[in-house]
Design a protein around this motif. Structure first.
Motif, mmCIF file in Angstrom:
data_model
loop_
_atom_site.group_PDB
_atom_site.id
_atom_site.type_symbol
_atom_site.label_atom_id
_atom_site.label_comp_id
_atom_site.label_asym_id
_atom_site.label_seq_id
_atom_site.Cartn_x
_atom_site.Cartn_y
_atom_site.Cartn_z
ATOM 1 N N GLU A 133 -1.335 1.902 -6.282
ATOM 2 C CA GLU A 133 -2.750 2.058 -6.092
ATOM 3 C C GLU A 133 -3.259 1.528 -4.843
ATOM 4 O O GLU A 133 -4.428 1.502 -4.526
ATOM 5 C CB GLU A 133 -3.384 1.461 -7.368
ATOM 6 C CG GLU A 133 -2.869 2.013 -8.777
ATOM 7 C CD GLU A 133 -3.310 1.227 -10.124
ATOM 8 O OE1 GLU A 133 -4.143 0.377 -9.828
ATOM 9 O OE2 GLU A 133 -2.763 1.647 -11.196
ATOM 10 N N THR A 134 -2.426 0.925 -3.942
ATOM 11 C CA THR A 134 -2.627 0.391 -2.728
ATOM 12 C C THR A 134 -3.139 1.447 -1.893
ATOM 13 O O THR A 134 -2.165 2.087 -1.411
ATOM 14 C CB THR A 134 -1.860 -0.666 -2.205
ATOM 15 O OG1 THR A 134 -1.722 -1.737 -3.351
ATOM 16 C CG2 THR A 134 -2.335 -1.499 -1.204
ATOM 17 N N VAL A 135 -4.225 1.794 -1.618
ATOM 18 C CA VAL A 135 -4.715 2.907 -0.672
ATOM 19 C C VAL A 135 -4.736 2.321 0.639
ATOM 20 O O VAL A 135 -4.088 2.749 1.526
ATOM 21 C CB VAL A 135 -5.869 3.619 -1.245
ATOM 22 C CG1 VAL A 135 -6.139 4.440 -0.036
ATOM 23 C CG2 VAL A 135 -5.907 4.032 -2.717
ATOM 24 N N GLU A 136 -5.646 1.430 1.059
ATOM 25 C CA GLU A 136 -6.083 0.752 2.227
ATOM 26 C C GLU A 136 -6.070 -0.649 2.236
ATOM 27 O O GLU A 136 -7.027 -1.143 1.895
ATOM 28 C CB GLU A 136 -7.382 1.648 2.634
ATOM 29 C CG GLU A 136 -7.410 1.033 4.384
ATOM 30 C CD GLU A 136 -6.493 1.716 5.327
ATOM 31 O OE1 GLU A 136 -6.275 1.254 6.487
ATOM 32 O OE2 GLU A 136 -6.060 2.924 4.976
ATOM 33 N N PRO A 137 -4.999 -1.520 2.672
ATOM 34 C CA PRO A 137 -5.072 -2.807 2.394
ATOM 35 C C PRO A 137 -5.959 -3.351 3.613
ATOM 36 O O PRO A 137 -6.323 -2.552 4.804
ATOM 37 C CB PRO A 137 -3.630 -3.245 2.620
ATOM 38 C CG PRO A 137 -3.313 -2.135 3.459
ATOM 39 C CD PRO A 137 -3.741 -0.901 3.191
#
Length: 357
Positions: free
Chosen positions: A11-15
């Motif tokens: 679910e990590t899209v844009e850290p």
């Protein structure tokens, strides 16, 4: 019936990125992370009873094959590349996230399967056996096609022909600035002229020893004949090469792991070493397979990690639990633990000075 745990890393899209440069103090130690780049973290989680801590990564550009690529590498630990190279930072991030999520889910699945039937010692022994089975047995020097710029590459391969990133060495390219890359410090023209000369084989042997391998007893470099189509192509391109450099385009030799390499594998997949006697006021508690939380006077904390490697194991003291800020490295833990009281006193002195100001 159990269902596979789903990693939140998917679910990590844009850290959140943090820029690092050689001068802003945020660049990771060593020459494995480019000149500058971006730091980002992937969150920790627990899957199938297995705890995965938050891990910091670096995204940076590398120049290969005459083009720029983005690469993601783990900060700390074994500094492994995560995912594959991409032409964009966003693409490299997506590949890295995919690789981390798959690794975690696979490890969690394995943790559930062996939670009751296997001890940690047994799991490490299986991993050690896997490493020994996957050791390269063949070294190859392959010349590049003339139209691709020439040059030569050393590859270490298993009997099945597979290889890894760390077992692929450009013999006729200089390494990163300040990184040792051959016995003389620079490659001489006699070595880099794109031929399977004795000089090139000498440099290849140096790299073999550096990686922990040597020639098998009685083995010597010998021409290797590839597929019929490959040989036909080389025959067509032979006139483009200087006289005397047209053949052989590929040579191979049988290799074996050195005693140092085998001892390194034993340490890497054996029990964690014990810490020496601690200085007064210092306590240590395991926080991972090869890491400890260090506390002084029950009020200030550090992280200590152990990294087995050939040529000398490394112990690192970190200022933060995420192990992103390295304070010092040493060959033994005692050297670092002895500095803890002084480090605590220094921090207290700075705090008192700020209050006085």
């Amino acid at each position: 019936m159990t269902t596979q745990a789903h990693s939140i890393v998917w679910e990590t899209v844009e850290p959140e990125y943090t820029r690092y440069t050689p001068s802003n103090g945020k660049k990771p130690d060593g020459a494995d992370f480019g000149v500058d780049g971006w730091l980002f973290a992937l969150p920790g989680e627990t899957l199938g009873g297995v705890r995965f801590p938050q891990v910091m990564y670096a995204a940076f550009q590398v120049s290969e094959r005459g083009a720029l690529f983005w690469r993601v590498r783990e900060v700390g630990g074994q500094r492994r590349q995560v995912g594959s190279d991409s032409t964009t930072r966003k693409g490299a991030l997506a590949l890295a996230v995919n690789a981390v999520a798959q690794q975690r889910e696979k490890a969690a699945e394995g943790g559930e399967r062996f939670q009751v039937s296997a001890t940690m010692t047994e799991r490490l022994e299986r991993m050690r056996a896997g490493q020994l089975a996957a050791l390269p047995t063949v070294a190859e020097i392959r010349m590049a096609y003339p139209l691709a710029g020439g040059g030569a590459t050393l590859r270490l391969m298993t009997a099945e022909g597979s290889t890894t990133e760390r077992h692929t060495v450009p013999l006729t390219e200089r390494g990163a600035a300040s990184r040792e890359n051959d016995p003389a410090g620079i490659y001489l023209d006699a070595v880099t002229d794109g031929a399977n000369t004795e000089g090139l084989k000498t440099v290849a042997k140096w790299h073999l020893m550096r990686l922990g391998f040597n020639y098998a007893r009685g083995a010597a470099w010998a021409p290797y004949i590839g597929s019929a189509s490959s040989e036909a192509q080389w025959k067509e391109w032979a006139p483009m090469l200087p006289e005397g450099h047209r053949w052989p385009h590929t040579v191979r030799v049988a290799i074996t792991a050195t005693a140092e390499h085998l001892a390194y594998i034993d340490r890497a997949y054996g029990p964690a070493p014990e810490l020496p006697d601690l200085p007064a006021g210092v306590s240590a508690h395991p926080s991972g397979p090869r890491s400890w939380q260090i506390c002084y006077a029950n009020h200030r904390f550090w992280q200590l990690s152990y990294w087995p490697r050939m040529g000398g194991d490394v112990w690192t003291l970190y200022a933060d639990p995420a192990r992103t800020k390295s304070l010092a490295r040493a060959e033994s833990p005692g050297e670092l633990l002895a500095t803890i009281p002084a480090r605590d006193a220094e921090v207290q002195a700075r705090a008192a000075a700020r209050k006085g100001y």
